[in-house]
Design a protein around this motif. Structure first.
Motif, PDB file in Angstrom:
ATOM      1  N   GLU A   1       6.024  20.487   1.947  1.00 38.44           N
ATOM      2  CA  GLU A   1       6.921  21.278   2.782  1.00 38.44           C
ATOM      3  C   GLU A   1       7.867  22.110   1.924  1.00 38.44           C
ATOM      4  OE1 GLU A   1       6.815  16.992   4.478  1.00 38.44           O
ATOM      5  OE2 GLU A   1       7.143  17.980   2.551  1.00 38.44           O
TER       6      GLU A   1
ATOM      7  N   TRP B   1       4.716  18.074  12.695  1.00 35.39           N
ATOM      8  CA  TRP B   1       6.044  18.104  12.080  1.00 35.39           C
ATOM      9  C   TRP B   1       6.884  16.984  12.662  1.00 35.39           C
ATOM     10  CZ3 TRP B   1       7.705  20.919   8.002  1.00 35.39           C
ATOM     11  CH2 TRP B   1       6.973  22.052   7.632  1.00 35.39           C
TER      12      TRP B   1
ATOM     13  N   CYS C   1       6.072  17.349   7.211  1.00 32.22           N
ATOM     14  CA  CYS C   1       4.788  17.581   7.861  1.00 32.22           C
ATOM     15  C   CYS C   1       3.846  16.444   7.479  1.00 32.22           C
ATOM     16  CB  CYS C   1       4.184  18.941   7.530  1.00 32.22           C
ATOM     17  SG  CYS C   1       3.707  19.177   5.815  1.00 32.22           S
TER      18      CYS C   1
END
Length: 124
Positions: free
Chosen positions: A6, A36, A95
């Motif tokens: 990320e 997410w 994520c």
């Protein structure tokens, strides 16, 4: 080796916007669901959005209408566009994938592959 990384977090004022990126490696991200999550201090990890290979998207109620998940197949990247940010959006954002096609935002423990997280702070 399956990895997701990320980036894009930062400090933003209330009402502002950020775009988070989740770059996948070791697998083709558009074949699988990517989700997410976020975790605020003292709170449990919360699923906020997910995108399936069909490009069906899902959002938790608190971010609907403000956040948008999308993917760029050429870049093997999933994005989370966050608009109208609020102080309560402050958290570490992650994520994750489990190399499945289905989304399951309610059960973060079912996801095997996580990034290191990116801090989002919404404050004036």
């Amino acid at each position: 080796q399956v990895q997701v990384v990320e980036s894009g977090g930062g400090l933003v004022q209330p009402g502002g916007s950020l775009r988070l990126s989740c770059v996948a490696s070791g697998f083709t991200s558009d074949y699988y669901a990517i989700a997410w999550f976020r975790q605020a201090p003292g709170k449990e990890r919360e699923g906020i959005s997910c995108i399936r290979p069909s490009n069906s998207t899902y959002y938790t109620d608190s971010v609907k209408g403000r956040f948008t998940i999308s993917r760029d197949r050429a870049k093997n990247t999933v994005y989370l566009q966050m608009n109208s940010l609020k102080p309560e959006d402050t958290a570490v954002y992650y994520c994750a994938t489990d190399l499945r096609q289905a989304c399951n935002m309610l059960l973060p423990r079912t996801y095997r592959y996580w990034g290191q997280g990116t801090q989002v702070t919404v404050s004036s």
